[in-house]
Design a protein around this motif. Structure first.
Motif, mmCIF file in Angstrom:
data_model
loop_
_atom_site.group_PDB
_atom_site.id
_atom_site.type_symbol
_atom_site.label_atom_id
_atom_site.label_comp_id
_atom_site.label_asym_id
_atom_site.label_seq_id
_atom_site.Cartn_x
_atom_site.Cartn_y
_atom_site.Cartn_z
ATOM 1 N N ASP A 21 21.843 -51.132 -25.001
ATOM 2 C CA ASP A 21 21.908 -52.154 -26.049
ATOM 3 C C ASP A 21 21.864 -53.570 -25.475
ATOM 4 O O ASP A 21 21.170 -54.441 -25.991
ATOM 5 C CB ASP A 21 23.192 -51.981 -26.884
ATOM 6 N N VAL A 22 22.606 -53.790 -24.388
ATOM 7 C CA VAL A 22 22.622 -55.160 -23.843
ATOM 8 C C VAL A 22 21.285 -55.509 -23.196
ATOM 9 O O VAL A 22 20.894 -56.675 -23.171
ATOM 10 C CB VAL A 22 23.801 -55.424 -22.851
ATOM 11 N N LEU A 42 19.616 -54.664 -33.907
ATOM 12 C CA LEU A 42 20.633 -54.051 -33.054
ATOM 13 C C LEU A 42 22.042 -54.253 -33.627
ATOM 14 O O LEU A 42 22.762 -53.296 -33.904
ATOM 15 C CB LEU A 42 20.571 -54.604 -31.632
ATOM 16 N N LEU A 43 22.438 -55.512 -33.829
ATOM 17 C CA LEU A 43 23.809 -55.789 -34.272
ATOM 18 C C LEU A 43 24.067 -55.229 -35.672
ATOM 19 O O LEU A 43 25.173 -54.790 -35.976
ATOM 20 C CB LEU A 43 24.100 -57.292 -34.233
ATOM 21 N N LEU A 54 29.781 -54.333 -26.273
ATOM 22 C CA LEU A 54 28.630 -54.985 -25.624
ATOM 23 C C LEU A 54 29.060 -56.155 -24.740
ATOM 24 O O LEU A 54 28.366 -56.507 -23.792
ATOM 25 C CB LEU A 54 27.636 -55.480 -26.684
ATOM 26 N N LEU A 55 30.213 -56.756 -25.054
ATOM 27 C CA LEU A 55 30.664 -57.921 -24.286
ATOM 28 C C LEU A 55 30.878 -57.536 -22.826
ATOM 29 O O LEU A 55 30.414 -58.218 -21.915
ATOM 30 C CB LEU A 55 31.951 -58.508 -24.880
ATOM 31 N N ARG A 56 31.581 -56.415 -22.629
ATOM 32 C CA ARG A 56 31.859 -55.982 -21.261
ATOM 33 C C ARG A 56 30.586 -55.478 -20.569
ATOM 34 O O ARG A 56 30.345 -55.764 -19.399
ATOM 35 C CB ARG A 56 32.922 -54.877 -21.276
ATOM 36 N N ASP A 65 28.152 -64.264 -19.937
ATOM 37 C CA ASP A 65 28.978 -64.163 -21.136
ATOM 38 C C ASP A 65 28.067 -64.037 -22.364
ATOM 39 O O ASP A 65 27.353 -64.976 -22.708
ATOM 40 C CB ASP A 65 29.851 -65.430 -21.214
ATOM 41 N N LEU A 66 28.100 -62.872 -23.002
ATOM 42 C CA LEU A 66 27.219 -62.613 -24.142
ATOM 43 C C LEU A 66 27.449 -63.598 -25.287
ATOM 44 O O LEU A 66 26.498 -64.075 -25.911
ATOM 45 C CB LEU A 66 27.409 -61.171 -24.638
ATOM 46 N N ILE A 67 28.715 -63.917 -25.546
ATOM 47 C CA ILE A 67 29.030 -64.854 -26.632
ATOM 48 C C ILE A 67 28.373 -66.209 -26.369
ATOM 49 O O ILE A 67 27.738 -66.788 -27.246
ATOM 50 C CB ILE A 67 30.571 -65.027 -26.782
#
Length: 275
Positions: A21-22, A42-43, A54-56, A65-67
């Motif tokens: 996904d990432v 996706l989201l 997904l963040l990790r 950092d995805l955010i």
């Protein structure tokens, strides 16, 4: 309303792989121009817990950092919606409560909405997260704003309150709402009425909140985002039914007519279909 199993529109996506996904997200953001549609697809098809995972995975795969990356690639209401979707439910609630209390003029409606519709266990978790966030400012409680609502909401279970309203009606021959109108005034009155409405029929209450957020001049996007994100895994199917019953239009149709662009596309994925 008794729980009839799952009444949300968004479920865990079967076999979702955070690392794959990432990769999709990274590809959508790299190079010239952002592939918003890939991000929406996706989201809009992952549950909150799968989105948070997904963040990790993004950090592991790309050391970034995805955010921050999403924030810099997106803009406007679409960005706000994505940011809301990237928080765990209790975390999102805590941040919404924080801005409702700390903003200019307390957003009572937001407080009532969250505190009346979440379970006691959820409220404890929200409070725990809220306190963590507040420690940095040297405060550790929601303060007076919380005590107003805690007394009403946390001390009693929802079924208990529903039974009390019913008994009251039998005894007095009139709705508790009517008595509140006679006995109270102003903010307290509208606050208590909202609490009663929310507890009596939660989906109808949210349908009304959504309807009011969209009708009239200008959409109240903060409310629209909060409800669509937070109820998508709880009772959005019931909310859609109440919406159709009470306003003779599907929620899907009203969102389509009231929003636009990528923001609209992602909201409609949360909505999950027309009625």
């Amino acid at each position: 309303m008794p729980q009839r199993g799952f009444r949300g529109t968004i479920k865990d996506y079967p076999g979702a792989d955070p690392l794959k996904d990432v990769e999709i997200l990274r590809k959508a953001m790299k190079g010239f121009g952002t592939d918003e549609q890939a991000i929406i697809n996706l989201l809009g098809s992952r549950s909150a817990m799968q989105r948070v995972a997904l963040l990790r995975a993004y950090k592991t795969s790309y050391g970034k950092d995805l955010i921050k990356d999403l924030h810099s690639e997106l803009s406007g209401d679409f960005r706000k919606l994505v940011m809301a979707m990237m928080k765990a439910p209790a975390e999102f609630d805590a941040s919404e409560l924080h801005s409702a209390i700390k903003g200019a003029g307390t957003d009572e409606a937001c407080l009532i909405e969250i505190l009346s519709s979440r379970s006691n266990a959820e409220i404890r978790e929200i409070n725990r997260i809220y306190k963590q966030g507040e420690m940095s400012q040297g405060e550790n409680k929601l303060g007076t704003d919380e005590s107003k609502f805690n007394a009403i909401l946390c001390a009693r279970s929802k079924p208990h309150l529903r039974a009390v309203f019913h008994e009251y009606q039998q005894m007095c021959g009139r709705d508790i709402e009517k008595s509140i109108c006679r006995e109270m005034s102003g903010d307290l009155e509208s606050g208590m009425l909202a609490v009663v409405k929310c507890i009596k029929n939660t989906p109808a209450y949210f349908a009304e909140r959504l309807y009011k957020a969209m009708k009239g001049a200008g959409t109240k996007d903060k409310t629209l985002i909060r409800i669509m994100v937070s109820r998508s895994e709880v009772d959005l199917l019931d909310i859609r039914q109440e919406y159709l019953k009470n306003y003779q239009k599907s929620l899907y149709t009203d969102i389509s007519g009231d929003t636009s662009g990528d923001y609209k596309k992602l909201l409609l994925m949360l909505c999950g279909g027309s009625d």
